[in-house]
Design an enzyme around this catalytic site. Structure first.
Site, short mmCIF file in Angstrom:
data_model
loop_
_atom_site.label_atom_id
_atom_site.label_comp_id
_atom_site.label_asym_id
_atom_site.label_seq_id
_atom_site.Cartn_x
_atom_site.Cartn_y
_atom_site.Cartn_z
N ASN A 388 0.76 -1.17 -0.01
CA ASN A 388 -0.13 -0.06 -0.06
C ASN A 388 0.82 1.24 0.11
OD1 ASN A 388 -2.90 -0.64 0.43
ND2 ASN A 388 -1.98 -2.29 1.72
N ASP A 389 1.34 1.61 1.24
CA ASP A 389 2.11 2.90 1.08
C ASP A 389 3.25 2.98 0.53
OD1 ASP A 389 0.02 3.64 3.20
OD2 ASP A 389 1.26 2.36 4.78
#
Length: 462
Positions: A388-389
């Site tokens: 994700n990040d």
């Protein structure tokens, strides 16, 4: 003890120290990591035997303890899953800190008339060991899901922490100057209590996205505590081993912070999470483009170059073996396959490397972020597996984003991006990811392992 015995003991300590250094050096490359562990374990065995002869302890109790510890270690090694390794590392860091705290505590009673140097070492051992122990327990709880991975804040938190640090310094100074005073034991217990509380308060405001930094820092704390314990009992090899662990942990902490383009103070005081709650970050606009495993098969079949980007979602789904199998199928069909590893992907330093190594992914196929980013625009397909990040383009383009400035893998620059996720939920940083609604992104929703197995089945049927 004869002079001959003392020489052999000192020689054993010297050999053990050299083996520790060689072992740590070998851990720098996955191909030699297992041998590095064995070399370090041999050094520890030599140091252990030398310490037994130096202290002239009752071998029966020591051997009994060693057997119990070995049994627990064997059970843990055989039952703990690779996906649970971060919390295993956290709890081991905590036990290391607790051992140093107990050494300091015992020596407070056995050496009541210690000189200033030993007294200061005792204070440092119980202080750093206590922080490492309680902080590691909280980290274990967050990583294992027993505690919420979200940061926990309370009113005047920084002021309370600062007051505790000042109180520890004052109590430590008074205790060191007057170790034999009638009130010294009360001060000593206050130091232990404050250290344990400080460890808890120091870790609860740190969210899951920052866990790799916390794990590295707590590892450093356990080493520094061990080194302080070495000064208490005047054991050279413990001093050296603790210093090696402490220094390597601090270096790794600095590397993790650099990978996120943040300072250690920013991580420890929950700067990212505070920013998430305060910054008016624009919501991601757009709709995702879902695809089926069959559609993903056609995209991958036509690709000449594929980059896999693993994340924590791969660990949760235990999909590393399926990733490697799909990679082998693509490579056998003439596709260039690489695996892009972000330094802070997962929940501990090197988490993705460990999982891919377990799946026997060839080391030469692993690429660091700085190596893969310049060539990402020429990649036909980038397959993001539960990350994700670390692939969020907002870190590169959106100044109002809490993660702005954090180096990320430029997955969005590939010609086509296939993202394997259960849902559109944000990562641990709590930041929406524009990659998931990009024009060149296709979302393959579902359990990562199941989706990969369906893809593999498509290739085998054709």
């Amino acid at each position: 003890m004869t002079d001959y015995t003392e020489i052999l003991i000192d020689l054993g300590y010297l050999v053990a120290s050299i083996l520790f250094i060689i072992g740590i050096k070998m851990l720098g490359r996955p191909q030699r990591a297992r041998r590095g562990n064995m070399v370090s374990a041999l050094g520890m065995l030599i140091a252990f035997v030398a310490a037994l002869f130096e202290c002239c302890l009752a071998f029966t109790w020591v051997i009994a303890g060693m057997l119990v510890g070995a049994f627990i270690g064997i059970i843990a090694a055989r039952t703990v899953k690779m996906t649970s390794m971060p919390q295993m590392v956290a709890i081991l860091n905590g036990f290391g800190g607790l051992a140093s705290l107990l050494v300091g505590w015992e020596n407070y009673h056995s050496l009541p008339e210690s000189n200033l140097f030993i007294t200061v070492a005792i204070v440092l051992a119980v202080l750093i060991g206590g922080v490492a122990f309680s902080g590691s327990l909280i980290a274990y709880g967050k990583l294992s899901g027993r505690l919420s991975g979200k940061p926990i804040f309370f009113y005047s938190q920084k002021i309370v922490n600062a007051a505790m640090i000042v109180a520890i310094i004052i109590c430590g100074a008074v205790f060191s100057i007057h170790p034999a005073a009638s009130f010294s034991y009360v001060l000593f217990m206050v130091i232990i209590g404050l250290a344990l509380v400080l460890g808890v308060l120091g870790v609860i405001p740190i969210g899951g996205a920052d866990m790799p930094v916390v794990i590295a820092l707590l590892n450093s704390y356990s080493g520094l505590a061990a080194s302080a314990a070495g000064f208490i009992i005047l054991n050279n090899v413990l001093i050296v081993a603790g210093a090696l662990v402490g220094a390597s942990g601090l270096i790794l902490t600095a590397i993790m912070c650099k990978a996120m383009n943040r300072s250690l103070a920013n991580v420890l005081f929950g700067g990212l999470q505070a920013a998430v709650s305060q910054a008016g970050v624009d919501q991601v606009q757009g709709e995702p483009h879902p695809i089926s495993p069959e559609d993903a098969f056609y995209i991958l079949e036509a690709a000449r170059s594929v980059v896999f980007v693993p994340g924590y979602g791969m660990a949760v789904a235990q999909a590393q073996h399926a990733v490697r199998e799909l990679g082998d199928i693509l490579e056998n069909s003439g596709t260039e396959v690489r695996y892009a590893i972000h330094p802070v992907a997962g929940r501990m330093p090197g988490h993705m490397n460990v999982l891919l190594a377990e799946a026997n992914v060839v080391y030469e196929q692993l690429a660091e972020m700085d190596d893969v980013n310049p060539t990402m625009s020429s990649v036909d397909v980038c397959v993001v597996i539960g990350a994700n990040d670390v692939v969020n383009p907002a870190a590169r383009e959106l100044a109002s984003s809490p993660i702005y400035g954090m180096p990320v893998i430029n997955a969005d620059k590939a010609k086509t991006v296939i993202v394997l996720k259960r849902s559109m939920a944000a990562g641990f940083a709590g930041v929406d990811n524009p990659l998931f609604v990009g024009e060149n992104t296709r979302m393959l929703f579902g359990d990562a392992k199941t989706s990969l197995q369906q893809l593999i089945a498509e290739f085998k049927e054709r």
